[in-house]
Design an enzyme around this catalytic site. Structure first.
Site, mmCIF file in Angstrom:
data_model
loop_
_atom_site.group_PDB
_atom_site.id
_atom_site.type_symbol
_atom_site.label_atom_id
_atom_site.label_comp_id
_atom_site.label_asym_id
_atom_site.label_seq_id
_atom_site.Cartn_x
_atom_site.Cartn_y
_atom_site.Cartn_z
ATOM 1 C CG ASP A 119 34.957 -20.577 36.577
ATOM 2 O OD1 ASP A 119 34.631 -20.605 37.776
ATOM 3 O OD2 ASP A 119 34.185 -20.910 35.671
ATOM 4 C CG ASN A 129 27.987 -21.841 25.706
ATOM 5 O OD1 ASN A 129 28.281 -22.474 26.716
ATOM 6 N ND2 ASN A 129 28.537 -20.676 25.406
ATOM 7 C CG HIS A 174 30.365 -22.419 29.509
ATOM 8 N ND1 HIS A 174 29.510 -21.399 29.165
ATOM 9 C CD2 HIS A 174 30.320 -22.493 30.854
ATOM 10 C CE1 HIS A 174 28.983 -20.886 30.261
ATOM 11 N NE2 HIS A 174 29.446 -21.530 31.307
ATOM 12 C CD GLU A 196 31.729 -18.880 26.891
ATOM 13 O OE1 GLU A 196 31.040 -19.918 26.767
ATOM 14 O OE2 GLU A 196 31.248 -17.809 27.310
HETATM 15 C C1 GLP Z 1 29.082 -20.274 34.790
HETATM 16 C C2 GLP Z 1 30.248 -20.968 35.490
HETATM 17 C C3 GLP Z 1 30.245 -22.444 35.223
HETATM 18 C C4 GLP Z 1 28.862 -22.993 35.407
HETATM 19 C C5 GLP Z 1 27.912 -22.398 34.406
HETATM 20 C C6 GLP Z 1 26.492 -22.902 34.575
HETATM 21 O O1 GLP Z 1 29.391 -19.732 33.573
HETATM 22 N N1 GLP Z 1 31.516 -20.431 35.164
HETATM 23 O O2 GLP Z 1 31.185 -23.079 36.083
HETATM 24 O O3 GLP Z 1 28.882 -24.385 35.256
HETATM 25 O O4 GLP Z 1 27.917 -21.002 34.562
HETATM 26 O O5 GLP Z 1 25.883 -22.146 35.571
HETATM 27 P P1 GLP Z 1 24.586 -22.559 36.347
HETATM 28 O O6 GLP Z 1 24.977 -23.716 37.192
HETATM 29 O O7 GLP Z 1 24.265 -21.354 37.181
HETATM 30 O O8 GLP Z 1 23.567 -22.863 35.350
#
Ligand code: GLP
Length: 263
Positions: free
Chosen positions: A70, A139, A141, A146
């Protein structure tokens, strides 16, 4: 789905690195493996371990292609928090990845809707992704899909929830600097990868992990799409596993893995 519960985040990083390294080293002659890379904090220890193996053990990424999950919309090219810059900083510039072999959605394109369609097309041409690494949002995702995202969605523009913007504000100077829009691989796109490898650590992720692994298959928890996949592995530390009802069974399974049984 296999759930590996490991004592610490460092153990999770090692196992994730093992799976990615096996894909890279196990390639057949003339075949260019394709990795699906993720950003965020969750993969960072795995990336450090891969960098260590590159430096100390000769692990080479030459010829490997990668696709990012992404990207934020609207950050100028080269912005330090664009995911293209993040993956360079966290992994690819510290190993022998060729920069042009790492693809990502173009979040600074004049028309993000077109950029999303083009990225989906490049994924179709360049796929299948051998292993797609995933983190998980609080949440539920994955990528930036989302809750409410269609389980068969493709790469498209999404609007972030305010919770996700707050969660990601730590990476930006001011909370209002977090973009509202993103381009993300869809849940259907992600599911085309041959192996889905989700990793999560810390108590803040425990509810999302439990919903993804043991809850209903539902767009309300996008990560539950892993339940439909023929080869999904979830690597979590004890804190992130705290709300799993079948934790004892997952531990038992891990203890009794057959010799050479891969993740
Ligand atoms: C972001 C990314 C995701 C990631 C998520 C969790 O929103 N787009 O790919 O898995 O956050 O992030 P973290 O690993 O920093 O907790």
């Amino acid at each position: 789905m296999e759930v590996a519960i490991l004592p610490t985040p460092a153990d999770c990083g090692r196992v994730v690195a093992d799976v990615l390294a096996a894909t890279v080293t196990g390639r057949s002659a003339g075949h260019r493996p394709t990795l699906g890379l993720a950003t965020g904090s969750s993969p960072v220890l795995a990336y450090r371990e891969l960098i260590r193996r590159h430096r100390e053990e000769g692990l080479s990424f030459a010829g490997v292609r990668a696709f990012l999950l992404d990207e934020y919309v609207g950050l100028p090219p080269g912005h330090p928090e664009s995911y293209r810059a993040v993956i360079r900083r966290e992994l690819t510039s510290s190993v022998d990845f060729v920069d042009s072999d790492v693809d990502a959605p173009d979040g600074s394109a004049p028309d993000p809707l077109v950029a999303a369609r083009e990225y989906e097309e490049r994924l179709r041409q360049g796929g299948p992704v051998a292993v797609q690494l995933l983190g998980i949002g609080a949440n539920g995702h994955i990528g930036f899909n989302e809750p409410g995202s269609s389980l068969s969605s493709v790469t498209r523009v999404k609007t972030l929830t305010e919770q996700t913007r707050r969660d990601n504000a730590r990476f930006f100077e001011r909370p209002e600097d977090v973009p509202r829009h993103v381009i993300t691989q869809g849940l259907g796109t992600i599911s085309r990868a041959q192996h889905l490898l989700l990793t999560a650590t810390g108590a803040r992720k425990a509810a999302a992990v439990a919903a993804a692994v043991e809850g209903p298959l539902t767009a309300s928890c996008p990560a539950s799409v892993l339940q439909l996949h023929p080869h999904a592995t979830v690597v979590v530390d004890e804190a992130a596993a705290a709300m799993l009802e079948r934790a004892d069974y997952y531990r038992y399974t891990l203890q009794h893995k057959l010799p050479h049984q891969p993740y």
